[in-house]
Design a protein around this motif. Structure first.
Motif, PDB file in Angstrom:
ATOM      1  N   PRO A  64       0.815  -1.211   0.000  1.00  0.00           N
ATOM      2  CA  PRO A  64       0.000   0.000   0.000  1.00  0.00           C
ATOM      3  C   PRO A  64       0.855   1.271   0.000  1.00  0.00           C
ATOM      4  O   PRO A  64       1.920   1.315   0.611  1.00  0.00           O
ATOM      5  N   LEU A  65       0.347   2.276  -0.703  1.00  0.00           N
ATOM      6  CA  LEU A  65       1.031   3.558  -0.801  1.00  0.00           C
ATOM      7  C   LEU A  65       0.072   4.672  -0.409  1.00  0.00           C
ATOM      8  O   LEU A  65      -1.000   4.809  -1.001  1.00  0.00           O
ATOM      9  N   ALA A  66       0.453   5.445   0.593  1.00  0.00           N
ATOM     10  CA  ALA A  66      -0.365   6.566   1.050  1.00  0.00           C
ATOM     11  C   ALA A  66      -0.317   7.690   0.022  1.00  0.00           C
ATOM     12  O   ALA A  66       0.716   7.932  -0.596  1.00  0.00           O
ATOM     13  N   ARG A  67      -1.431   8.344  -0.167  1.00  0.00           N
ATOM     14  CA  ARG A  67      -1.483   9.512  -1.050  1.00  0.00           C
ATOM     15  C   ARG A  67      -0.682  10.646  -0.439  1.00  0.00           C
ATOM     16  O   ARG A  67      -0.733  10.873   0.770  1.00  0.00           O
ATOM     17  N   THR A  68       0.032  11.377  -1.266  1.00  0.00           N
ATOM     18  CA  THR A  68       0.792  12.530  -0.782  1.00  0.00           C
ATOM     19  C   THR A  68       0.433  13.800  -1.535  1.00  0.00           C
ATOM     20  O   THR A  68       0.805  14.883  -1.094  1.00  0.00           O
ATOM     21  N   SER A  69      -0.296  13.679  -2.632  1.00  0.00           N
ATOM     22  CA  SER A  69      -0.652  14.879  -3.386  1.00  0.00           C
ATOM     23  C   SER A  69      -2.046  15.363  -2.999  1.00  0.00           C
ATOM     24  O   SER A  69      -2.925  14.571  -2.667  1.00  0.00           O
ATOM     25  N   GLU A  70      -2.209  16.650  -3.026  1.00  0.00           N
ATOM     26  CA  GLU A  70      -3.477  17.323  -2.745  1.00  0.00           C
ATOM     27  C   GLU A  70      -4.021  17.010  -1.351  1.00  0.00           C
ATOM     28  O   GLU A  70      -5.222  16.883  -1.157  1.00  0.00           O
ATOM     29  N   ILE A  71      -3.108  16.877  -0.396  1.00  0.00           N
ATOM     30  CA  ILE A  71      -3.509  16.710   1.000  1.00  0.00           C
ATOM     31  C   ILE A  71      -2.637  17.608   1.876  1.00  0.00           C
ATOM     32  O   ILE A  71      -1.527  17.974   1.497  1.00  0.00           O
ATOM     33  N   VAL A  72      -3.174  17.957   3.022  1.00  0.00           N
ATOM     34  CA  VAL A  72      -2.436  18.704   4.033  1.00  0.00           C
ATOM     35  C   VAL A  72      -2.456  17.845   5.287  1.00  0.00           C
ATOM     36  O   VAL A  72      -3.510  17.361   5.694  1.00  0.00           O
ATOM     37  N   VAL A  73      -1.283  17.637   5.886  1.00  0.00           N
ATOM     38  CA  VAL A  73      -1.174  16.753   7.050  1.00  0.00           C
ATOM     39  C   VAL A  73      -0.677  17.544   8.251  1.00  0.00           C
ATOM     40  O   VAL A  73       0.269  18.327   8.141  1.00  0.00           O
ATOM     41  N   LEU A  74      -1.336  17.346   9.372  1.00  0.00           N
ATOM     42  CA  LEU A  74      -0.927  17.967  10.625  1.00  0.00           C
ATOM     43  C   LEU A  74      -0.893  16.877  11.689  1.00  0.00           C
ATOM     44  O   LEU A  74      -1.906  16.228  11.959  1.00  0.00           O
ATOM     45  N   GLU A  75       0.280  16.659  12.260  1.00  0.00           N
ATOM     46  CA  GLU A  75       0.407  15.660  13.322  1.00  0.00           C
ATOM     47  C   GLU A  75       0.305  16.357  14.665  1.00  0.00           C
ATOM     48  O   GLU A  75       1.009  17.329  14.920  1.00  0.00           O
ATOM     49  N   VAL A  76      -0.586  15.860  15.499  1.00  0.00           N
ATOM     50  CA  VAL A  76      -0.747  16.352  16.868  1.00  0.00           C
ATOM     51  C   VAL A  76      -0.504  15.177  17.799  1.00  0.00           C
ATOM     52  O   VAL A  76      -0.258  14.071  17.349  1.00  0.00           O
ATOM     53  N   GLU A  77      -0.600  15.389  19.077  1.00  0.00           N
ATOM     54  CA  GLU A  77      -0.202  14.392  20.077  1.00  0.00           C
ATOM     55  C   GLU A  77      -0.407  12.942  19.656  1.00  0.00           C
ATOM     56  O   GLU A  77       0.520  12.255  19.312  1.00  0.00           O
ATOM     57  N   ASN A  78      -1.606  12.434  19.723  1.00  0.00           N
ATOM     58  CA  ASN A  78      -1.862  11.028  19.408  1.00  0.00           C
ATOM     59  C   ASN A  78      -2.733  10.859  18.172  1.00  0.00           C
ATOM     60  O   ASN A  78      -3.369   9.821  17.997  1.00  0.00           O
ATOM     61  N   GLU A  79      -2.788  11.885  17.333  1.00  0.00           N
ATOM     62  CA  GLU A  79      -3.633  11.851  16.157  1.00  0.00           C
ATOM     63  C   GLU A  79      -2.909  12.495  14.980  1.00  0.00           C
ATOM     64  O   GLU A  79      -1.969  13.255  15.163  1.00  0.00           O
ATOM     65  N   THR A  80      -3.404  12.195  13.810  1.00  0.00           N
ATOM     66  CA  THR A  80      -2.932  12.853  12.605  1.00  0.00           C
ATOM     67  C   THR A  80      -4.158  13.383  11.882  1.00  0.00           C
ATOM     68  O   THR A  80      -5.120  12.645  11.650  1.00  0.00           O
ATOM     69  N   LEU A  81      -4.127  14.661  11.565  1.00  0.00           N
ATOM     70  CA  LEU A  81      -5.221  15.287  10.830  1.00  0.00           C
ATOM     71  C   LEU A  81      -4.811  15.389   9.371  1.00  0.00           C
ATOM     72  O   LEU A  81      -3.726  15.878   9.063  1.00  0.00           O
ATOM     73  N   VAL A  82      -5.685  14.910   8.492  1.00  0.00           N
ATOM     74  CA  VAL A  82      -5.407  14.928   7.059  1.00  0.00           C
ATOM     75  C   VAL A  82      -6.554  15.652   6.373  1.00  0.00           C
ATOM     76  O   VAL A  82      -7.713  15.251   6.517  1.00  0.00           O
ATOM     77  N   TYR A  83      -6.216  16.731   5.652  1.00  0.00           N
ATOM     78  CA  TYR A  83      -7.236  17.462   4.899  1.00  0.00           C
ATOM     79  C   TYR A  83      -7.045  17.136   3.425  1.00  0.00           C
ATOM     80  O   TYR A  83      -5.972  17.351   2.863  1.00  0.00           O
ATOM     81  N   ASP A  84      -8.090  16.594   2.804  1.00  0.00           N
ATOM     82  CA  ASP A  84      -8.059  16.210   1.397  1.00  0.00           C
ATOM     83  C   ASP A  84      -8.575  17.380   0.570  1.00  0.00           C
ATOM     84  O   ASP A  84      -9.768  17.690   0.585  1.00  0.00           O
TER      85      ASP A  84
END
Length: 159
Positions: free
Chosen positions: A6-26
């Motif tokens: 599997p390959l995670a998408r890296t285009s057209e997303i914004v990623v923000l890592e916080v304490e125990n979570e990851t926020l991904v905006y598509d």
């Protein structure tokens, strides 16, 4: 399936890592996804070089659980369903549902179950329309706008 990489998408997303979570905006579909620690762990290692078996081993070692494969399959299913992987790799007919997986791994490991919560963000046109103004004073009462002090030439409260 076990040999899929599997390959995670890296285009057209914004990623923000916080304490125990990851926020991904598509950006493609204006959706925000909150990946809990386990789902984020799996997504982080979806680099196109590790097989599903490799991911299962990593999850098992990291979380000290024997059912790492179930966790990975559940996380991959959710990631795929939300369009956060580059291709489809899940055979849904063989996927363990959450209830069966929890029975198998026991309640002590439930906190490690991968969970992704998603919301649809308003389109920029809707957001802009709700922040309209004629003079800067009108922006003060619209606390959700990008600026409360500037009414730009297009009649929007904007920086």
């Amino acid at each position: 399936m076990k040999d899929a990489m599997p390959l995670a998408r890296t285009s057209e997303i914004v990623v923000l890592e916080v304490e125990n979570e990851t926020l991904v905006y598509d950006l493609r579909v204006n959706e925000a996804h909150c990946l809990n620690e386990t789902a984020a762990f799996v997504w982080k290692y979806c680099d196109g070089h590790k097989t599903v078996s490799d991911l299962s081993d990593l999850v098992g070692e990291h979380y000290k659980i024997s059912a790492g494969g179930d966790y990975v399959m559940l996380a991959l299913d959710q990631l795929e369903e939300r369009g956060l992987l580059t291709e489809h790799i899940i055979d849904r007919t063989r996927l363990t549902n959450r209830r069966d997986m929890i029975k198998r791994v026991g309640m002590a490991s439930v906190v490690a179950v991968p969970i992704i919560a998603s919301i649809v963000a308003p389109s920029s046109a809707f957001a802009a329309a709700s922040c309209s103004c004629v003079n800067p004073g009108e922006c003060l009462s619209q606390t959700g706008c990008p600026s409360q002090v500037n009414c730009n030439g297009a009649g929007l409260c904007a920086p």
